[in-house]
Design a protein around this motif. Structure first.
Motif, PDB file in Angstrom:
ATOM      1  N   GLU A 126       0.809  -1.208   0.000  1.00 46.61           N
ATOM      2  CA  GLU A 126       0.000   0.000   0.000  1.00 46.61           C
ATOM      3  C   GLU A 126       0.853   1.275   0.000  1.00 46.61           C
ATOM      4  OE1 GLU A 126      -3.879   1.834   2.415  1.00 46.61           O
ATOM      5  OE2 GLU A 126      -2.677   0.215   3.278  1.00 46.61           O
ATOM      6  N   THR A 127       2.082   1.190   0.516  1.00 49.46           N
ATOM      7  CA  THR A 127       2.929   2.391   0.581  1.00 49.46           C
ATOM      8  C   THR A 127       3.216   2.946  -0.822  1.00 49.46           C
ATOM      9  OG1 THR A 127       4.929   1.020   0.593  1.00 49.46           O
ATOM     10  CG2 THR A 127       4.032   1.687   2.729  1.00 49.46           C
ATOM     11  N   VAL A 128       3.240   2.064  -1.825  1.00 47.96           N
ATOM     12  CA  VAL A 128       3.477   2.528  -3.197  1.00 47.96           C
ATOM     13  C   VAL A 128       2.336   3.437  -3.642  1.00 47.96           C
ATOM     14  CG1 VAL A 128       3.797   1.812  -5.602  1.00 47.96           C
ATOM     15  CG2 VAL A 128       4.791   0.452  -3.750  1.00 47.96           C
ATOM     16  N   PHE A 129       1.086   3.059  -3.321  1.00 44.42           N
ATOM     17  CA  PHE A 129      -0.054   3.898  -3.688  1.00 44.42           C
ATOM     18  C   PHE A 129      -0.008   5.235  -2.941  1.00 44.42           C
ATOM     19  CE2 PHE A 129      -4.325   5.518  -2.967  1.00 44.42           C
ATOM     20  CZ  PHE A 129      -4.834   5.566  -4.263  1.00 44.42           C
ATOM     21  N   LEU A 130       0.300   5.180  -1.642  1.00 41.92           N
ATOM     22  CA  LEU A 130       0.361   6.418  -0.856  1.00 41.92           C
ATOM     23  C   LEU A 130       1.445   7.352  -1.376  1.00 41.92           C
ATOM     24  CD1 LEU A 130      -0.085   4.925   2.737  1.00 41.92           C
ATOM     25  CD2 LEU A 130      -1.818   6.044   1.295  1.00 41.92           C
ATOM     26  N   GLU A 131       2.578   6.761  -1.764  1.00 39.50           N
ATOM     27  CA  GLU A 131       3.667   7.573  -2.332  1.00 39.50           C
ATOM     28  C   GLU A 131       3.218   8.191  -3.655  1.00 39.50           C
ATOM     29  OE1 GLU A 131       8.285   7.066  -3.914  1.00 39.50           O
ATOM     30  OE2 GLU A 131       7.312   5.452  -2.768  1.00 39.50           O
ATOM     31  N   ALA A 132       2.498   7.409  -4.479  1.00 38.48           N
ATOM     32  CA  ALA A 132       2.001   7.915  -5.759  1.00 38.48           C
ATOM     33  C   ALA A 132       1.031   9.072  -5.540  1.00 38.48           C
ATOM     34  CB  ALA A 132       1.336   6.796  -6.542  1.00 38.48           C
ATOM     35  N   LYS A 133       0.150   8.920  -4.554  1.00 37.65           N
ATOM     36  CA  LYS A 133      -0.812   9.979  -4.266  1.00 37.65           C
ATOM     37  C   LYS A 133      -0.096  11.245  -3.790  1.00 37.65           C
ATOM     38  CE  LYS A 133      -5.254  10.711  -1.983  1.00 37.65           C
ATOM     39  NZ  LYS A 133      -6.270  10.163  -1.057  1.00 37.65           N
ATOM     40  N   GLY A 134       0.981  11.050  -2.990  1.00 35.25           N
ATOM     41  CA  GLY A 134       1.764  12.203  -2.549  1.00 35.25           C
ATOM     42  C   GLY A 134       2.425  12.918  -3.719  1.00 35.25           C
ATOM     43  N   LEU A 135       2.930  12.146  -4.679  1.00 37.26           N
ATOM     44  CA  LEU A 135       3.546  12.748  -5.862  1.00 37.26           C
ATOM     45  C   LEU A 135       2.535  13.564  -6.654  1.00 37.26           C
ATOM     46  CD1 LEU A 135       5.784   9.787  -7.142  1.00 37.26           C
ATOM     47  CD2 LEU A 135       6.557  11.891  -6.041  1.00 37.26           C
ATOM     48  N   VAL A 136       1.344  13.031  -6.775  1.00 37.11           N
ATOM     49  CA  VAL A 136       0.289  13.745  -7.502  1.00 37.11           C
ATOM     50  C   VAL A 136      -0.049  15.052  -6.799  1.00 37.11           C
ATOM     51  CG1 VAL A 136      -2.140  13.670  -8.190  1.00 37.11           C
ATOM     52  CG2 VAL A 136      -0.681  11.666  -8.517  1.00 37.11           C
ATOM     53  N   GLU A 137      -0.204  14.988  -5.471  1.00 35.99           N
ATOM     54  CA  GLU A 137      -0.539  16.199  -4.714  1.00 35.99           C
ATOM     55  C   GLU A 137       0.548  17.253  -4.835  1.00 35.99           C
ATOM     56  OE1 GLU A 137      -1.175  14.599  -0.849  1.00 35.99           O
ATOM     57  OE2 GLU A 137      -3.242  13.954  -1.253  1.00 35.99           O
ATOM     58  N   ASN A 138       1.809  16.813  -4.759  1.00 40.05           N
ATOM     59  CA  ASN A 138       2.918  17.764  -4.912  1.00 40.05           C
ATOM     60  C   ASN A 138       2.924  18.390  -6.292  1.00 40.05           C
ATOM     61  OD1 ASN A 138       3.850  17.320  -2.318  1.00 40.05           O
ATOM     62  ND2 ASN A 138       5.296  15.723  -2.935  1.00 40.05           N
ATOM     63  N   SER A 173       5.501   6.371  -9.667  1.00 37.73           N
ATOM     64  CA  SER A 173       5.360   7.399 -10.701  1.00 37.73           C
ATOM     65  C   SER A 173       4.281   7.028 -11.706  1.00 37.73           C
ATOM     66  CB  SER A 173       6.703   7.593 -11.413  1.00 37.73           C
ATOM     67  OG  SER A 173       6.593   8.529 -12.462  1.00 37.73           O
ATOM     68  N   SER A 174       4.288   5.745 -12.149  1.00 40.54           N
ATOM     69  CA  SER A 174       3.277   5.300 -13.119  1.00 40.54           C
ATOM     70  C   SER A 174       1.889   5.281 -12.495  1.00 40.54           C
ATOM     71  CB  SER A 174       3.630   3.905 -13.634  1.00 40.54           C
ATOM     72  OG  SER A 174       4.881   3.918 -14.291  1.00 40.54           O
ATOM     73  N   ILE A 175       1.801   4.850 -11.227  1.00 39.78           N
ATOM     74  CA  ILE A 175       0.510   4.857 -10.533  1.00 39.78           C
ATOM     75  C   ILE A 175      -0.019   6.287 -10.434  1.00 39.78           C
ATOM     76  CG2 ILE A 175      -0.630   4.444  -8.315  1.00 39.78           C
ATOM     77  CD1 ILE A 175      -0.173   1.891  -9.816  1.00 39.78           C
ATOM     78  N   GLY A 176       0.880   7.243 -10.160  1.00 43.25           N
ATOM     79  CA  GLY A 176       0.474   8.651 -10.057  1.00 43.25           C
ATOM     80  C   GLY A 176      -0.125   9.162 -11.357  1.00 43.25           C
ATOM     81  N   GLU A 177       0.522   8.824 -12.502  1.00 44.91           N
ATOM     82  CA  GLU A 177      -0.013   9.240 -13.787  1.00 44.91           C
ATOM     83  C   GLU A 177      -1.400   8.653 -14.014  1.00 44.91           C
ATOM     84  OE1 GLU A 177       1.215  11.379 -15.916  1.00 44.91           O
ATOM     85  OE2 GLU A 177       3.005  11.779 -14.727  1.00 44.91           O
ATOM     86  N   LYS A 178      -1.585   7.390 -13.590  1.00 39.66           N
ATOM     87  CA  LYS A 178      -2.894   6.756 -13.742  1.00 39.66           C
ATOM     88  C   LYS A 178      -3.946   7.451 -12.867  1.00 39.66           C
ATOM     89  CE  LYS A 178      -1.984   3.257 -16.544  1.00 39.66           C
ATOM     90  NZ  LYS A 178      -2.712   3.026 -17.820  1.00 39.66           N
ATOM     91  N   LEU A 179      -3.551   7.864 -11.661  1.00 42.34           N
ATOM     92  CA  LEU A 179      -4.482   8.563 -10.768  1.00 42.34           C
ATOM     93  C   LEU A 179      -5.002   9.836 -11.428  1.00 42.34           C
ATOM     94  CD1 LEU A 179      -2.813   8.239  -7.240  1.00 42.34           C
ATOM     95  CD2 LEU A 179      -4.935   7.169  -8.012  1.00 42.34           C
TER      96      LEU A 179
END
Length: 542
Positions: A126-138, A173-179
């Motif tokens: 789950e930490t990968v998703f949380l990190e992706a969400k943080g990247l998106v927010e930033n 990074s890829s998860i963030g783009e998908k979000l």
């Protein structure tokens, strides 16, 4: 030879027997397998011929004929098929085992992530998703939070445990783009432009964005006309391709971007001078030196007036252009001064015997300009192209106290190296130039009781004339060389102590003050003649 060959034949015979024995006992089953396999091939060919013939006559009987042949083959060649089975099956088992191990070695348990009812990938935890969400927010924060519908990123993800190969795992990074792609916001693929890390805008065509920046640099290249110059921006310009909110605040066209880049980030600041102000205090107040203040105000005079506008801070463009180039300048090199003591000249009488000549060096500097103003200069090479020539000076060491047969006296030397011609007389009674009686070509020197006072040579030289001459009365003319002569007139009768052609030294007694010739009283008429023209003697005697 027979003795040699006989043992050799015995050895060959023994070797052949050994080979035959090994072949018979070790490879007996192999030979049997090969022979039976060859027999089977013959039967297969025969059977295939019969099957083709039967197929042409009665196609329905083909299946039963084939089945009969298989049954007969297994019964007749049981040993052959057992051998094949004992050999192939272990090998096949090993291959299956290796493939199984390889498959499970490249697989792992992962979380299948579903967001807004769309599968967006497999993650390790789950930490990968949380990190992706943080990247998106930033990323969205760097644009402008007010331009983003935050509700589009508040949906809770769904996880499902799955067994997948390692190659299917997705990074943050890829998860963030998908979000961003699957959010409820209007998103488009564009090129984001960041100036010193701050988001400026996004342009849909990356080529258009870069060409605007390149055009600014090209304009500077054309202005400086130096192909070797390095032209770049002071700021760090980054182009980041990705997904961005599709609205007018974020997505710009090329013309809007170009207008922004040519605008000012900081406007120029001017100070209005009031009574009592001075450049030094104004510069100090704005954190610069007076020299820097004058550099940005080239029109500013030595004094400033109340009401005058002085630039204290230049305007700053939104993007500043830095030009680094080499510049070559010729710089002068000071010459040395070589002083040599000379006892022929009085103390204080320093004569230049050889003029100094400055040398020259070609200096290469690495110069940096920002928006056309030079900000730094670093020397990178210096080449001497012309050596300087030292200046030679003869320094007089001769005492100004002169002792001679005419007595002892002190002489004074001017900066030009001339001795005052009448040591005991210092009053100028008539100056050089026009006067009532006409043009006066020298100066008259006298004093109380001047009659009979000593007259000395003003400089070293050769006596050119000594005797009575027209209205000058008794006179002496000394040639000092280099076109310089001095005249001493109205000398006392019988006082001339030098003769024509004699070499005299500076300060040497040559006569006495008199009133011969056209003179109203005792005095010395003194002239300095340069290249045939009379000059004002006082300029050379001071």
């Amino acid at each position: 030879w027979k003795i040699v060959l006989k043992p050799l034949k015995v050895l060959i015979t023994i070797f052949r027997m050994i080979i035959i024995a090994i072949d018979h006992f070790a490879f007996k089953s192999l030979h049997s397998f090969i022979d039976e396999l060859a027999y089977l091939r013959v039967e297969v060919r025969s059977a295939s011929k019969n099957i083709r013939s039967a197929a042409s006559k009665s196609p329905r009987s083909v299946f039963f004929i084939i089945l009969l042949y298989f049954k007969t083959a297994f019964k007749r060649h049981t040993k052959l098929f057992k051998t094949i089975g004992n050999t192939v099956l272990p090998i096949a088992s090993v291959i299956v085992l290796v493939l199984t191990i390889n498959y499970w070695g490249g697989a792992t348990f992962a979380l299948k992530v579903t967001y807004n009812n769309k599968d967006i990938g497999y993650i390790k935890d789950e930490t990968v998703f949380l990190e992706a969400k943080g990247l998106v927010e930033n990323k969205l924060d760097s644009i402008d939070n007010s331009l983003i519908d935050a509700s589009g990123f508040t949906a809770a993800p769904k996880y499902e445990l799955s067994l997948v190969s390692l190659s299917k795992l997705t990074d943050s990074s890829s998860i963030g783009e998908k979000l961003i792609e699957f959010s409820d916001n209007a998103i488009t693929n564009a090129c984001g432009i960041y100036v010193d890390g701050d988001f400026l805008c996004a342009v849909k065509n990356e080529t258009d964005a870069k060409s605007i920046f390149d055009n600014i640099l090209d304009d500077y290249h054309e202005k400086i006309k130096d192909q070797n110059a390095i032209v770049n921006f002071v700021e760090d310009i980054d182009y980041v391709q990705g997904l961005y909110p599709d609205n007018e605040h974020v997505i710009w066209d090329a013309s809007r971007l170009e207008k922004k880049l040519h605008s000012n980030k900081v406007e120029a600041v001017y100070y209005t001078v009031v009574d009592g102000d001075n450049p030094y205090d104004i510069a100090l107040e704005y954190g610069m030196t007076e020299r820097q203040l004058r550099a940005i105000n080239p029109q500013m005079g030595k004094y400033i007036m109340a009401g005058e506008q002085i630039l204290v801070s230049n305007q700053v463009k939104y993007v500043q252009v830095k030009v680094i180039k080499t510049e070559q300048v010729n710089e002068s090199v000071d010459y040395d001064i070589i002083k040599t003591n000379n006892s022929n000249y009085f103390v204080g009488d320093n004569r230049v015997t050889r003029a100094g000549v400055e040398g020259q060096e070609k200096v290469t500097y690495l110069v940096t300009y920002i928006n056309g103003m030079r900000t730094s200069r670093e020397e990178i090479s210096r080449v001497r192209v012309k050596e300087p020539i030292s200046k030679k000076v003869a320094v007089g060491t001769k005492s100004t106290r002169v002792s001679s047969g005419s007595g002892s006296y002190d002489v004074s030397i001017s900066r030009g190296g001339f001795v005052w011609p009448a040591p005991s007389c210092h009053t100028v009674t008539s100056y050089y130039g026009w006067r009532r009686s006409g043009y006066h070509s020298g100066i008259d020197i006298s004093s109380s009781g001047s009659r009979g006072k000593l007259i000395v040579a003003s400089r070293s030289g050769t006596v050119e004339s000594a005797g009575r001459y027209s209205s000058y009365g008794n006179q002496i003319v000394i040639n000092h060389g280099n076109g310089i002569k001095t005249r001493y007139a109205h000398l006392l009768n019988g006082s001339i102590s030098v003769r024509v052609g004699e070499r005299v030294g500076a300060g040497q007694a040559i006569g006495r003050v008199g009133a011969t010739g056209n003179a109203t009283g005792p005095h010395l008429h003194f002239e300095i003649i340069i290249n045939g023209s009379n000059v004002n003697p006082l300029k050379y005697l001071k």
